[in-house]
Design an enzyme around this catalytic site. Structure first.
Site, PDB file in Angstrom:
ATOM      1  N   ALA A 192       0.801  -1.219   0.000  1.00 10.08           N
ATOM      2  CA  ALA A 192       0.000   0.000   0.000  1.00 10.08           C
ATOM      3  C   ALA A 192       0.829   1.263   0.000  1.00 10.08           C
ATOM      4  O   ALA A 192       0.328   2.340  -0.322  1.00 10.08           O
ATOM      5  CB  ALA A 192      -0.943   0.001   1.203  1.00 10.08           C
TER       6      ALA A 192
ATOM      7  N   GLY B 207       6.356  -0.638  -3.618  1.00 16.61           N
ATOM      8  CA  GLY B 207       6.399  -1.878  -4.372  1.00 16.61           C
ATOM      9  C   GLY B 207       7.831  -2.307  -4.572  1.00 16.61           C
ATOM     10  O   GLY B 207       8.759  -1.505  -4.498  1.00 16.61           O
TER      11      GLY B 207
ATOM     12  N   ASP C 254      -1.683 -10.369  -1.187  1.00 23.29           N
ATOM     13  CA  ASP C 254      -0.389 -10.418  -0.504  1.00 23.29           C
ATOM     14  C   ASP C 254      -0.451 -11.171   0.817  1.00 23.29           C
ATOM     15  O   ASP C 254       0.501 -11.873   1.186  1.00 23.29           O
ATOM     16  CB  ASP C 254       0.212  -9.018  -0.325  1.00 23.29           C
ATOM     17  CG  ASP C 254      -0.735  -8.004   0.306  1.00 23.29           C
ATOM     18  OD1 ASP C 254      -1.805  -8.389   0.816  1.00 23.29           O
ATOM     19  OD2 ASP C 254      -0.398  -6.803   0.284  1.00 23.29           O
TER      20      ASP C 254
ATOM     21  N   ASN D 249      -9.215  -8.193  10.443  1.00 25.66           N
ATOM     22  CA  ASN D 249      -8.359  -7.044  10.163  1.00 25.66           C
ATOM     23  C   ASN D 249      -8.194  -6.210  11.427  1.00 25.66           C
ATOM     24  O   ASN D 249      -9.177  -5.808  12.050  1.00 25.66           O
ATOM     25  CB  ASN D 249      -8.977  -6.153   9.088  1.00 25.66           C
ATOM     26  CG  ASN D 249      -8.863  -6.733   7.702  1.00 25.66           C
ATOM     27  OD1 ASN D 249      -8.637  -7.929   7.543  1.00 25.66           O
ATOM     28  ND2 ASN D 249      -9.027  -5.909   6.699  1.00 25.66           N
TER      29      ASN D 249
END
Length: 466
Positions: A13, A16, A219, A278
């Site tokens: 997020a 990369g 991911d 989460n």
């Protein structure tokens, strides 16, 4: 069998990377060949991902990787691009932190939606983002492609949806396959939902001459595949911007208690289910760093270690933390306003965040184990958060369980080793995890008795009560 080289594109997020892994029967060596920022773009209609910039960097990284047997792409979940019948992208993909889903009407049958999909309600789920989509984009769309699938389409021309990422959309049936009933109830044409791939399937050959393999493209699914567990009696925490805490199971948990506790059932490798919740994760600390202009976290962690224990706590499950801290005072001011206690320094704020996250980890692991009827003997904490010794130790203290921290590069390892398995270098999931145990650094944190954690838990629970 001689070792072979694979490339992993790992999109987070905030950044990369492209990494190259050299995998043999008993060896894994990983090297980063390209790293790049992933900054959202604020446009008049909302917050978007710069997916074109990501694609440019992806290609640069694959070029830098050199000759490889294959490549694979993983990213965060729920976000997507809409593509028309001639392959044109219908606008930049929205960021899951965009506010456009905040005022949507409630779903008419949340319990029924849960039983159908096994996915917890989150306003940023793909289903609800589509409910907020502009009518012209939906009318023009021929395909909905999750971020890794969109990038894979640009590389190969192949349309598809990898299973672990598809399962996060709240449009995927818990037993597998897209739900026509849910799509119809949301006014979504099910024909835009592409054929589903499994981790290990060949997507196609890229225009750069490299085979592209579908990995566990969510991911977290890649990270959990690389958990170096020896038995099934483990919980995991994939800790980075988010903390995803839960269990790996053979089937979903669809009880009403699991729904009300905010758990979700996402697809994993080899038909496993990631039963998890989460927790807001290190996003809170990252946003404080961004506001303070503090690139290095070491000084902040040192100050946190010296701060008073349990001086203040927050509820990491509060949905208010979802938004970026762009208002005056930023995230530190928001934390101070929400905290149960007094925060008088940066060290106190950081300690508040980490102790609160440790309690969030404890609650998620304990509730997952109770709901699934699973004994837990250890917690595997993987990802970038495994480098945070304070968070790892305090998670061990709060849970009363040993925490095995590492590998840091769990997501990239899962990506690379699923490719190696598809190529016949790795035999199965057990072999994959054994390779991780044998080749990667894992630090063990033993729980230390402290009555302060029980009292802190009671404070957070009391603050949640209406």
């Amino acid at each position: 069998m001689s070792a072979k080289r694979y490339a992993a594109v790992d999109l987070g997020a905030s950044s990369g990377r492209v990494l190259v892994g050299t995998v043999g029967d008993a060896s894994v060596e990983v090297a980063q060949v390209h790293r790049f920022p992933n900054e959202p773009v604020r446009l008049p209609d909302g917050l978007h991902w710069d997916v074109l910039g990501l694609y440019r960097h992806l290609r640069q990284g694959l070029a830098a990787a050199g000759p490889v047997a294959s490549a694979g792409i993983d990213s965060w979940a729920v976000d997507y691009g809409l593509v028309d019948e001639i392959g044109s992208l219908l606008g930049l993909p929205f960021h899951y932190r965009d506010e456009r889903t905040a005022d949507l009407p409630d779903w008419p049958d949340p319990a029924g939606l849960w039983r159908a999909t096994g996915i917890a309600h989150q306003p940023f789920n793909t289903l609800h983002q589509l409910r907020a989509e502009s009518t012209w984009r939906l009318a023009e769309a021929a395909h909905l492609l999750m971020i890794p699938d969109l990038l894979g389409y640009w590389l190969t021309g192949a349309i598809g949806a990898e299973r672990t990422n598809a399962s996060t959309t709240q449009l995927y049936r818990v037993e597998g396959g897209w739900s026509e009933a849910v799509a119809a109830a949301a006014g979504i044409d099910v024909s835009i939902l592409p054929p589903v791939r499994r981790p290990g399937d060949l997507i196609g050959e890229t225009d750069m001459g490299v085979p592209l393999v579908a990995v566990a493209s969510h991911d977290t699914a890649s990270a959990i595949a690389a958990v170096p567990a020896e038995s099934e009696k483990f919980a995991y925490i994939s800790c980075g911007t988010w903390s995803l805490a839960g269990l790996e199971l053979d089937g979903p948990v669809l009880s009403e208690g699991a729904r009300l506790a905010g758990f979700t059932n996402e697809a994993g490798v080899d038909g496993t289910v990631r039963f998890l919740r989460n927790v807001m994760g290190l996003w809170l600390l990252q946003e404080c760093q961004r506001f303070w202009g503090e690139d290095s976290v070491e000084a902040l962690l040192s100050a946190a270690a010296q701060a008073k224990p349990f001086a203040a706590l927050i509820d990491p499950q509060d949905p208010a933390w979802l938004a970026r801290g762009d208002e005056p005072g930023g995230m530190p001011a928001r934390i101070a306003a929400k905290a149960d206690g007094v925060l008088d320094s940066r060290g106190a704020i950081v300690r508040c965040v980490l102790e609160s996250l440790a309690l969030g980890h404890r609650n998620a692991v304990a509730e997952a184990a109770a709901l699934a009827g699973r004994e837990v003997e250890a917690v595997h904490l993987v990802g970038g958060g495994s480098r945070n010794a304070l968070l790892c130790q305090w998670t061990a203290d709060a849970t009363g369980l040993p925490v095995l921290a590492g590998p840091v590069e769990a997501t990239a390892l899962g990506n690379l080793l699923v490719q190696a398995r598809a190529d016949g270098v790795v035999a199965d999931l057990a072999h994959l995890r054994a390779l991780v145990r044998q080749t990667q650094r894992v630090v063990r944190y033993e729980p230390r008795p402290s009555p302060g954690w029980h009292e802190a838990l009671e404070r957070v629970a009391k603050a949640r009560r209406p």
